[in-house]
Design an enzyme around this catalytic site. Structure first.
Site, PDB file in Angstrom:
ATOM      1  N   LYS A   1       0.830  -1.217   0.000  1.00 54.66           N
ATOM      2  CA  LYS A   1       0.000   0.000   0.000  1.00 54.66           C
ATOM      3  C   LYS A   1       0.865   1.268   0.000  1.00 54.66           C
ATOM      4  O   LYS A   1       0.612   2.190  -0.768  1.00 54.66           O
ATOM      5  CB  LYS A   1      -0.919  -0.041   1.240  1.00 54.66           C
TER       6      LYS A   1
ATOM      7  N   ASP B   1       2.747  -0.682  11.929  1.00 58.52           N
ATOM      8  CA  ASP B   1       1.418  -1.115  11.466  1.00 58.52           C
ATOM      9  C   ASP B   1       1.091  -2.546  11.891  1.00 58.52           C
ATOM     10  O   ASP B   1      -0.016  -3.026  11.648  1.00 58.52           O
ATOM     11  CB  ASP B   1       1.340  -1.015   9.936  1.00 58.52           C
TER      12      ASP B   1
END
Ligand code: S3P
Length: 459
Positions: free
Chosen positions: A28, A333
């Site tokens: 991403k 993350d």
């Protein structure tokens, strides 16, 4: 096992080992940068394996709105699910004023990085996202941009979106990063492309360097000086056009992390993940897991734009650890899935100096603690992290211990994709329990192929 209902998933423990080889969709963070820097390049860029996540598609829409021609190569017989995109770069000064608000959806990366670009344009623009995005702090980018001469205002005294930008001339600055944040760093670097002179950024704690890697590939005058292992000075001279590029986006390590967890935790399992990003500023989780005794094999196979390779994760007897604070931003993350892994490790796992988790897609310290507590996991909330007392006996296998008498747990994702996916993995590992994870639409924020990938492994 997983049963999908409208916007929720019913999950029960997998009754057998999991063995298989998978790939995960394109990264991403890299996909965002590929679209942005391809849009600014002077010429045509070709990107394969672009992430089709909602966040990344929002970036494609944003740059189309700014007048850039971006086309997805049409799927054909050989390539049914084409992830190839062609971008006709507008050049550094070729973006056009958008007629309507740019919708940045749920994406902090899109909002923060594009602000740096728009600050250097010669037009007016407004950014706004969903209710979660519009509650995320923006002062961290607006302050340095104002130092560069940008004209930006935002809701609540510039702290939250919507953000309005009156683009114009920028000047170079020297900026010491007050927090380790690749989004803030990248925002300043992108603004520096438009500024007069040399912008220098000092990072006390180096963060993911995808923007640096792209700019080097594109022939930008950028110098990165590594002062100490995790301390960098980045210098960019503004004003020069960027070369177009052809790349294939590597698999997203953050998506791979869910399957590393399954492989390590489910007895007699081995999961192989191919073509995955292995950038060291992204793979702090692997270091933490090694400390916990994880049996993994990592092979680097390519190093052109980024390190890419294969990860093999085998069932392991894990022990709790205190995560070294210097690893925090390299696994920022991955804390939701790390907390799931720690729940099954022997002994105490401590996460500290991770206060940034409170300003992610949700307050991840709160949402991790709230959900794992509902499962009966011993977890303590700390100001800047959490402490988990793990129990390997909870994993679905013969002689597993039962958590408590509650057989049915209902959890909320809090609109946070990584919380939703981590809780589904948790549900797949637990015995004697049915887990309902609500509000799972958010999963497509980063990983629309999540269920297909899980089902391929556990079918
Ligand atoms: C990102 C940087 C990190 C990370 C986010 C993506 C990026 O955010 O959490 O998911 O692509 O630059 P911060 O810069 O806020 O740490």
């Amino acid at each position: 096992m997983i049963v999908l209902k409208p916007n929720k998933a019913l999950v029960t423990g997998i009754p057998r080992e999991i063995n298989g080889t998978i790939e995960v969709p394109g990264d991403k963070s890299i996909s965002h940068r590929a679209i942005m820097l391809g849009s600014l390049a002077a010429g045509v860029s070709k990107i394969d394996n672009l992430s089709l996540s909602r966040d990344n598609l929002a970036t494609v829409s944003a740059f189309k709105k700014l007048g850039v021609v971006i086309n997805r190569v049409k799927p054909n017989e050989n390539n049914k699910n084409s992830k190839k995109f062609v971008i006709n770069g507008a050049g550094l000064h070729g973006l056009k004023e958008p007629k309507t608000i740019i919708n940045t959806a749920n994406s902090g990366t899109l909002t923060r990085l594009i602000t740096g670009i728009l600050a250097g344009g010669d037009f007016f623009s407004v950014l706004s996202g969903d209710k979660y995005l519009n509650s995320r702090p923006m002062k961290r980018i607006i302050e340095p941009l104002i130092l560069m001469g940008a004209k930006i205002i935002g809701r609540e005294n510039g702290n939250y979106p919507p953000v309005a930008i009156n683009g114009g001339k920028l000047k170079s600055i020297y900026y010491e990063m007050p927090i380790p944040s690749a989004q803030v760093k990248s925002c300043i670097m992108l603004a520096a492309l438009f500024a007069e002179g040399n912008t220098v950024i000092y990072e006390k704690k180096a963060t993911r360097d995808h923007t640096e890697n792209f700019l080097k590939l594109q022939g930008c005058p950028i110098t990165v000086i590594n002062i100490k292992p995790a301390e960098n000075l980045i210098a960019i001279t503004g004003g020069s056009e960027l070369n177009p590029f052809e790349i294939t986006v590597p698999g997203d390590f953050s998506s791979a992390a869910f399957f590393i967890a399954l492989g390590l935790l489910r007895k007699n399992s081995e999961i192989i993940i191919k073509n995955v990003l292995l950038n060291e500023k992204r793979t702090g989780l692997l270091k933490a897991l090694k400390m916990m005794g994880a049996d993994m094999e990592i092979t680097v196979e390519d190093e052109k734009l980024e390190k890419v390779g294969t990860i093999k994760a085998r069932y392991s007897n894990l022990k709790g650890v205190a995560v070294p604070p210097e690893l925090v931003s390299d696994m920022i993350d991955e804390f939701p899935i790390f907390a799931v892994i720690a729940s099954f490790a022997n002994g105490i796992t401590l996460v500290s100096e991770a206060g940034e988790l409170r300003v992610k897609e949700s307050d991840r310290i709160k949402t991790i603690v709230a959900n794992l507590s509902l499962f009966g996991i011993k977890i303590k909330e700390l100001e800047d992290g959490f402490e988990i007392t793990g129990n390997p006996g909870l994993i679905f296998e013969e002689n597993s211990v039962k958590l408590d008498n509650k057989d049915f747990v209902v959890l909320d994702s809090f609109g946070d994709h990584r919380i939703a996916m981590s809780m589904i993995i948790m549900g797949l590992l637990l015995k004697n329990r049915e887990t309902e994870v609500r509000d799972i639409r958010c999963i497509s924020t980063s990983f629309p192929e999540f269920f297909d990938t899980v089902l391929k492994l556990i079918k």
